[in-house]
Scaffold this active site. Structure first.
Site, PDB file in Angstrom:
ATOM      1  N   GLN A 218      36.054  36.333  37.057  1.00 12.35           N
ATOM      2  CA  GLN A 218      35.303  37.501  37.507  1.00 12.35           C
ATOM      3  C   GLN A 218      35.883  38.811  36.974  1.00 12.35           C
ATOM      4  O   GLN A 218      35.206  39.853  37.029  1.00 12.35           O
ATOM      5  CB  GLN A 218      35.216  37.530  39.041  1.00 12.35           C
ATOM      6  CG  GLN A 218      36.523  37.830  39.740  1.00 12.35           C
ATOM      7  CD  GLN A 218      36.439  37.701  41.264  1.00 12.35           C
ATOM      8  OE1 GLN A 218      36.480  36.595  41.802  1.00 12.35           O
ATOM      9  NE2 GLN A 218      36.317  38.826  41.951  1.00 12.35           N
TER      10      GLN A 218
ATOM     11  N   CYS B 297      33.124  38.037  43.654  1.00 13.08           N
ATOM     12  CA  CYS B 297      33.444  36.643  43.971  1.00 13.08           C
ATOM     13  C   CYS B 297      32.260  35.939  44.616  1.00 13.08           C
ATOM     14  O   CYS B 297      32.020  34.761  44.392  1.00 13.08           O
ATOM     15  CB  CYS B 297      34.632  36.615  44.919  1.00 13.08           C
ATOM     16  SG  CYS B 297      34.287  37.455  46.477  1.00 13.08           S
TER      17      CYS B 297
ATOM     18  N   HIS C  17      37.254  36.775  50.379  1.00 11.45           N
ATOM     19  CA  HIS C  17      37.053  36.166  49.066  1.00 11.45           C
ATOM     20  C   HIS C  17      36.113  34.969  49.168  1.00 11.45           C
ATOM     21  O   HIS C  17      36.253  34.149  50.066  1.00 11.45           O
ATOM     22  CB  HIS C  17      38.410  35.732  48.504  1.00 11.45           C
ATOM     23  CG  HIS C  17      38.387  35.345  47.062  1.00 11.45           C
ATOM     24  ND1 HIS C  17      37.652  36.023  46.115  1.00 11.45           N
ATOM     25  CD2 HIS C  17      39.012  34.341  46.390  1.00 11.45           C
ATOM     26  CE1 HIS C  17      37.836  35.445  44.938  1.00 11.45           C
ATOM     27  NE2 HIS C  17      38.643  34.420  45.076  1.00 11.45           N
TER      28      HIS C  17
ATOM     29  N   ASN D  15      38.243  28.472  42.121  1.00 14.98           N
ATOM     30  CA  ASN D  15      38.335  29.923  42.187  1.00 14.98           C
ATOM     31  C   ASN D  15      37.668  30.524  40.947  1.00 14.98           C
ATOM     32  O   ASN D  15      37.237  29.791  40.048  1.00 14.98           O
ATOM     33  CB  ASN D  15      39.812  30.343  42.300  1.00 14.98           C
ATOM     34  CG  ASN D  15      39.976  31.740  42.861  1.00 14.98           C
ATOM     35  OD1 ASN D  15      39.010  32.475  43.059  1.00 14.98           O
ATOM     36  ND2 ASN D  15      41.221  32.131  43.103  1.00 14.98           N
TER      37      ASN D  15
END
Ligand SMILES: *[C@@H]1O[C@H](CO)[C@@H](O)[C@H](O)[C@H]1NC(C)=O
Length: 341
Positions: A142, A148, A284, A305
């Site tokens: 990102q 996110c 997140h 992630n």
């Protein structure tokens, strides 16, 4: 970055002097090697600074982080390790401000009592890894944009799309950043459920390659956007604060989860099963793409992630599962949801 031999001599001299003087100036030796470490790190991650003042300021932060990481690993008190990664010259505050972006405070406009299609699932496999089933695209990055939420929603959508169509297609986060602006706020944060609402209303998302990631807020490109390849018909929230409910969902598809990823241990996580410290201030959005148990019996969630593949275990983190708190580690069981085909 090879050092010239004269530089090697000078550095060796500094080291010797440092040892010699270590009684009175104990900091000379560590600082000399730390300067070298910082230079190597800058070369490795292609970092440059605008002037000496900024470099000195960044060096100080780098040094503090390296010392923290080294003492954490030397203590060996936790089942996970930290590493000097691309975030090593950022303070924890700077890191939090630029890499997360889940808006815990705001809630979806019409919080509905959602049904849970997996409520009556009675048997789940002992372990699951949706990567091996071809339902997970490569780890993305990102960058310095707090979106996110878009990466999490896209990963869950890529998953359900592969499970229904048999085709794994990388989808566009930038489309969400640019076009899903009624509730979500691009690089300033958003929610996965709002992104699912957008994808439903928009009748699908286009591909990553058609509408590539820029990492900044831009105007919605309606021409690119009109080429839709993957749609969803709805989404459901996993009943909150139940890791067993989350398990039923993750056993069946990749699931968007919100976590508290704000601590330095998360910033510098490198390998092993993460057990915290972390709170439950969800900041997140990530994606649970599996679960399992280590050889020593520690249960974990496998989490994708969006900080590139150099972070963590090739871009993934294993987070402890079935902890005493109902919220799950870092609040992972608090606001989980998934799209439906
Ligand atoms: C689960 O089982 C109960 C009892 O049989 C039923 O009422 C309910 O509709 C089922 N839920 C789902 C999501 O299938």
């Amino acid at each position: 970055m090879a050092l010239t031999s004269s530089w090697k001599l000078i550095l060796a001299a500094i080291v010797v002097l440092g040892m010699w003087a270590s009684q009175s100036t104990a900091r000379t030796l560590p600082d000399a090697s730390m300067v070298e470490k910082h230079e190597q790190w800058m070369a490795q991650f292609g970092r440059s600074y605008k002037d000496d003042a900024e470099k000195a300021m960044r060096f100080k932060i780098f040094k503090d982080n390296v010392e923290y990481i080294q003492s954490f690993n030397e203590a060996g008190a936790k089942p996970y390790k930290l590493a000097i990664n691309k975030f090593a010259d950022l303070t924890n505050e700077e890191f939090k401000a630029s890499r997360n972006g889940y808006k815990m405070g705001s809630h979806p406009k019409s919080p509905k009592v959602s049904s849970f299609k997996y409520a009556n699932v009675s048997a789940v496999p002992a372990s699951m890894d949706w990567r091996t089933k071809g339902a997970v695209t490569a780890v993305k990055d990102q960058g310095q944009c707090g979106c996110c939420w878009a990466f999490s929603a896209v990963a869950a959508t890529e998953g359900i799309n592969q499970l229904t169509t048999g085709k794994l297609i990388s989808l566009s986060e930038q489309e969400l950043v640019d076009c899903d602006t009624s509730e979500d706020q691009g690089c300033n944060g958003g929610l996965m459920d709002d992104a699912f609402e957008f994808i439903i209303g928009n009748k699908g998302l286009t591909t990553e390659s058609n509408y590539p990631y820029q990492g900044v807020d831009a105007t919605c490109n309606t021409k690119k956007e009109s080429s839709r390849v993957a749609k969803i018909t709805g989404y459901e929230d996993v009943p909150a604060n139940s890791e067993s409910a989350l398990l039923k969902a993750v056993a069946n598809q990749p699931v968007s989860v919100a976590i508290d990823a704000g601590e330095s241990d998360f910033q510098f996580y490198s390998s092993g099963v993460f057990t915290g410290e972390c709170g439950t201030e969800l900041d997140h959005g990530v994606t649970a793409v599996g679960y399992g148990k280590t050889s020593d019996g520690t249960k974990y969630w496998l989490v994708k992630n969006s900080w590139g593949s150099s972070w963590g275990e090739n871009g993934y983190i294993r987070m402890e599962r079935d902890i005493d708190a109902a919220e799950g580690l870092c609040g992972i069981a608090m606001q989980a949801s998934y799209p439906t085909a």
